[in-house]
Design an enzyme around this catalytic site. Structure first.
Site, PDB file in Angstrom:
ATOM      1  N   TYR A  14       0.840  -1.207   0.000  1.00 25.38           N
ATOM      2  CA  TYR A  14       0.000   0.000   0.000  1.00 25.38           C
ATOM      3  C   TYR A  14       0.869   1.248   0.000  1.00 25.38           C
ATOM      4  CZ  TYR A  14      -2.876   3.761   1.904  1.00 25.38           C
ATOM      5  OH  TYR A  14      -3.481   4.963   2.117  1.00 25.38           O
TER       6      TYR A  14
ATOM      7  N   LYS B 147       1.202   4.383  -2.891  1.00 28.18           N
ATOM      8  CA  LYS B 147       1.022   5.806  -2.604  1.00 28.18           C
ATOM      9  C   LYS B 147       2.323   6.585  -2.817  1.00 28.18           C
ATOM     10  CE  LYS B 147      -3.333   6.183  -1.307  1.00 28.18           C
ATOM     11  NZ  LYS B 147      -4.283   7.085  -2.012  1.00 28.18           N
TER      12      LYS B 147
END
Length: 251
Positions: A140, A144
């Site tokens: 994750y 990002k």
């Protein structure tokens, strides 16, 4: 009257940001995968459209229906918590397709118009987890961090054309569905090495004491990026996010 298009408006940061822009008198195009008309105030200045950032046809249709926009807020995304060793390849691909490539696709849809008219603003919502290494959010975090890198380069490319680009970095928030979305992808509780680490992460995530980021903090940071020509490239949103960014910037 200026117009903002916001992705991921069904809850959390996107929903709060849409409400704030409506209160400021803007035209708001609130997009979400499954449109709901009862989560935002009834307004002649509001348009709700379906938009799946992983579907090129959905992106083209939404932007065509939205018409001229002045600000694009890329908020859509989801989280997944799992050790790098154990995360499912399908989940890893979905994280990058939604969080990274979805953001890239919406930017590519609007950038020709912004560049041609020499104005416009793009604001990408990422996360403070990109500021320092943390366990169990590696993929994750990578998805990002990739958005951060894209945005940093885009800011340099767009400067000669009068197009502003910003990154808003929220901290840990009780107001989002991150936890609910991330838990189904959790792996490792049956692993004796990873189980204590995962249990600690879950306890920390559910803890609501100490500095936190609230949806209003993120909306305020997005508003600052929108109206302040001198706003920095990266804007922390939330008390904990401000602390993290200050620590990350220390030599």
């Amino acid at each position: 009257m200026p117009t903002v298009l916001i992705t991921g408006c069904s809850s959390g940061f996107g929903l709060e940001t849409a409400k704030m822009f409506l209160e400021k008198g803007w035209n708001v195009v609130a997009t979400m995968r499954r449109p709901s008309s009862d989560i935002l105030p009834v307004s002649d200045h509001l348009t709700i459209l379906p938009l799946n950032v992983t579907d090129p046809d959905s992106i083209r249709d939404a932007f065509a229906q939205a018409g001229d926009i002045d600000v694009l807020v890329n908020n859509a995304g989801f989280g997944a918590a799992a050790p790098v060793e154990l995360i499912e390849p399908e989940t890893a691909r979905e994280l990058f397709e939604t969080n990274t490539l979805g953001t890239l696709a919406t930017m590519q849809e609007i950038l020709p118009k912004f560049r041609e008219r020499r104005s416009g603003t793009i604001i990408n919502v990422t996360s403070t987890v990109t500021l320092k290494p943390l366990p169990l959010v590696g993929v994750y975090r990578a998805s990002k961090a990739a958005v951060n890198a894209l945005t940093e380069s885009l800011a340099v490319e767009m400067k000669p054309f009068g197009v502003r680009v910003h990154i808003v970095l929220p901290g840990r928030s009780p107001a989002t569905s991150f936890g609910n979305n991330a838990m189904p992808h959790l792996r490792g509780m049956d692993n004796t090495d990873y189980k204590p680490m995962i249990e600690g992460m879950i306890a920390g995530f559910r803890k609501e004491s100490g500095p936190l980021t609230y949806a209003a903090d993120v909306a305020a940071a997005i508003w600052r990026a929108t109206i302040d020509p001198g706003a920095p490239l990266k804007i922390a949103a939330g008390e904990d996010a401000v602390q993290w960014m200050a620590e990350a910037e220390q030599p």
